[in-house]
Design a protein around this motif. Sequence first.
Motif, mmCIF file in Angstrom:
data_model
loop_
_atom_site.group_PDB
_atom_site.id
_atom_site.type_symbol
_atom_site.label_atom_id
_atom_site.label_comp_id
_atom_site.label_asym_id
_atom_site.label_seq_id
_atom_site.Cartn_x
_atom_site.Cartn_y
_atom_site.Cartn_z
ATOM 1 N N ASP A 92 1.098 -1.200 0.090
ATOM 2 C CA ASP A 92 -0.067 -0.059 -0.017
ATOM 3 C C ASP A 92 0.852 1.209 -0.004
ATOM 4 O O ASP A 92 0.671 2.236 -0.833
ATOM 5 N N TYR A 93 2.002 1.124 0.782
ATOM 6 C CA TYR A 93 2.903 2.353 0.714
ATOM 7 C C TYR A 93 3.400 2.885 -0.455
ATOM 8 O O TYR A 93 3.567 3.748 -1.085
ATOM 9 N N PHE A 94 3.975 1.530 -1.056
ATOM 10 C CA PHE A 94 4.681 1.914 -2.397
ATOM 11 C C PHE A 94 3.614 2.131 -3.482
ATOM 12 O O PHE A 94 3.924 2.972 -4.537
ATOM 13 N N LYS A 95 2.339 1.663 -3.402
ATOM 14 C CA LYS A 95 1.267 2.184 -4.246
ATOM 15 C C LYS A 95 1.024 3.634 -4.260
ATOM 16 O O LYS A 95 1.017 4.471 -5.186
ATOM 17 N N TYR A 98 4.084 5.617 -5.198
ATOM 18 C CA TYR A 98 3.958 5.755 -6.863
ATOM 19 C C TYR A 98 3.147 6.666 -7.385
ATOM 20 O O TYR A 98 3.273 7.539 -8.296
ATOM 21 N N THR A 99 1.683 6.815 -6.896
ATOM 22 C CA THR A 99 0.645 7.520 -7.246
ATOM 23 C C THR A 99 1.031 8.946 -7.390
ATOM 24 O O THR A 99 0.648 9.591 -7.860
#
Length: 103
Positions: A92-95, A98-99
Amino acid sequence: MARIKRKTTTEMIWPYFLKLLKERPMYGYELRQEAQKRFGWKPPTVTSYLVLYSLEKGGYVTVSWKEQRGKPARKYYKITKKGEELLQEAIDYFKETYTKLAA
């Protein structure tokens, strides 16, 4: 660019290991080989085992020993429910990161 790659791979092995262990239990050397095959880089040996020890100590993985015919027993790591939750938090953190960067 080399620095960001090092920071998000070699210096941060645990999400990669948890992702692999979510698929099946593995032993340390196997995890390193699989990381190289799947993610394109090979985690350092000593660092890998320090990370696995920390994951075990934190309750994110469990350990079991499996006997081998004519060879020393192997230490297999298996992700726990707590480890799956931590992995999801990392994903979730990486998503989210990235967003924000891609916007």
